[in-house]
Scaffold this motif. Structure first.
Motif, PDB file in Angstrom:
ATOM      1  N   MET A 119       0.394   4.356  -0.503  1.00 42.62           N
ATOM      2  CA  MET A 119      -0.068   5.542   0.224  1.00 42.62           C
ATOM      3  C   MET A 119       0.209   5.400   1.723  1.00 42.62           C
ATOM      4  SD  MET A 119      -1.102   8.420  -0.752  1.00 42.62           S
ATOM      5  CE  MET A 119      -1.874   8.789   0.818  1.00 42.62           C
TER       6      MET A 119
ATOM      7  N   ASP B 209       0.880  -1.163   0.000  1.00 42.41           N
ATOM      8  CA  ASP B 209       0.000   0.000   0.000  1.00 42.41           C
ATOM      9  C   ASP B 209       0.919   1.215   0.000  1.00 42.41           C
ATOM     10  OD1 ASP B 209      -1.620   2.179   0.603  1.00 42.41           O
ATOM     11  OD2 ASP B 209      -2.911   1.042   1.953  1.00 42.41           O
TER      12      ASP B 209
ATOM     13  N   ASP C 212      -4.600   6.119  -6.397  1.00 41.03           N
ATOM     14  CA  ASP C 212      -3.607   6.506  -5.393  1.00 41.03           C
ATOM     15  C   ASP C 212      -3.358   8.011  -5.424  1.00 41.03           C
ATOM     16  OD1 ASP C 212      -2.223   6.277  -7.906  1.00 41.03           O
ATOM     17  OD2 ASP C 212      -0.328   6.294  -6.800  1.00 41.03           O
TER      18      ASP C 212
END
Length: 267
Positions: A126, A124, A160
């Motif tokens: 982010m 992930d 994103d």
């Protein structure tokens, strides 16, 4: 007292790298000092206003700056800069008179993620970007109308990137990489949408091919007009240039810790 960035450097040097504070000379213009700190660190967070402390203030939001003043802070604004908090405003001195102050405190940031994960790892990006920058503030733009933006642009946008804008808002990574609040279309004839840029005139774009925006590659249009492609998303690209010293557009050599300079006051 004449204020310049050199004066600010001298004042901060007197306080040293750890926790410290000083009452400022009476002839120092506090508004000018605040403007100089704004230009250096971006928009501040207001911790105390007219003697009332923001109830959300804690260690992750600059609370350490208030410790020296106990309940005597009148107005304090804070900036996050790497592993340091910087604050200025007014507080009542022990004798009772209200004085201008400059205060610094150590800022806890997550342990630097020194090596970016391999391409085949499920990451992930982010969340990784949050950890790299030590971001602990609430989402700055949670209510962006992406349907309107995408309708106007005529295309869906990478998820994103939308999370980056919602999370960080208007500002720059390390005070250097400016995050566009919606893509610029200046290079649309070349098939590029610009999502960020730097003061060195590098433009960070996507090659907007196909109907799967999350698979669009990043393309850097350098100041000399050269296009350099990267097979990754925008969030992954930012993570890698922040922490990978071998990346061709690395920022890792300039800063030991990383942060996001928010251009809007959030307090």
């Amino acid at each position: 007292m004449e204020l310049t960035q050199g004066t600010v450097n001298d004042l901060l040097a007197q306080l040293g790298p750890g926790d410290g504070y000083t009452y400022l000379p009476n002839d120092l213009n506090l508004q000018d000092l605040t403007h100089l700190l704004d230009s250096r660190y971006g928009a501040p967070r207001t911790l105390v206003l007219d003697g009332f402390t923001d109830p959300t203030v804690d260690e992750s939001r600059g609370g350490a700056l208030l410790v020296p003043f106990e309940d005597r802070a009148v107005t304090i604004r804070a900036w996050a800069y790497g592993n340091q908090w910087v604050g200025t405003g007014t507080a009542r001195a022990p004798e009772g008179d209200e004085r201008s102050v400059l205060v610094v405190a150590h800022r806890e940031v997550p342990e630097l993620l020194a090596v970016a994960p391999d391409k085949d790892e499920d990451v992930d990006w982010m969340e990784r970007l949050r950890r790299i920058t030590g971001w602990a503030q609430p989402a700055q733009r949670p209510d962006v109308d992406w349907a309107e933006v995408e309708s106007r642009l005529g295309t869906a946008l990478p998820s994103d990137y939308k999370r980056m804008v919602e999370t960080f808002g208007k500002g720059a990574f390390d005070g250097y990489l400016d995050l566009n609040q919606e893509p610029w279309t200046d290079l649309r004839e070349d098939g590029l949408l610009i999502w960020a840029g730097t003061e060195h005139e590098d433009l960070y774009s996507w090659r907007a091919d196909g109907d799967e925006p999350d698979r669009w590659p990043v393309v850097v249009r350098s100041f000399d007009g050269e296009d350099v492609p990267f097979d990754c998303t925008a969030a992954e690209f930012v993570c890698r240039i922040l922490i990978d010293p071998q990346h061709p557009f690395t920022m890792a050599g300039y800063f030991d810790t990383h942060w996001f300079m928010n251009y809007r006051e959030s307090g």
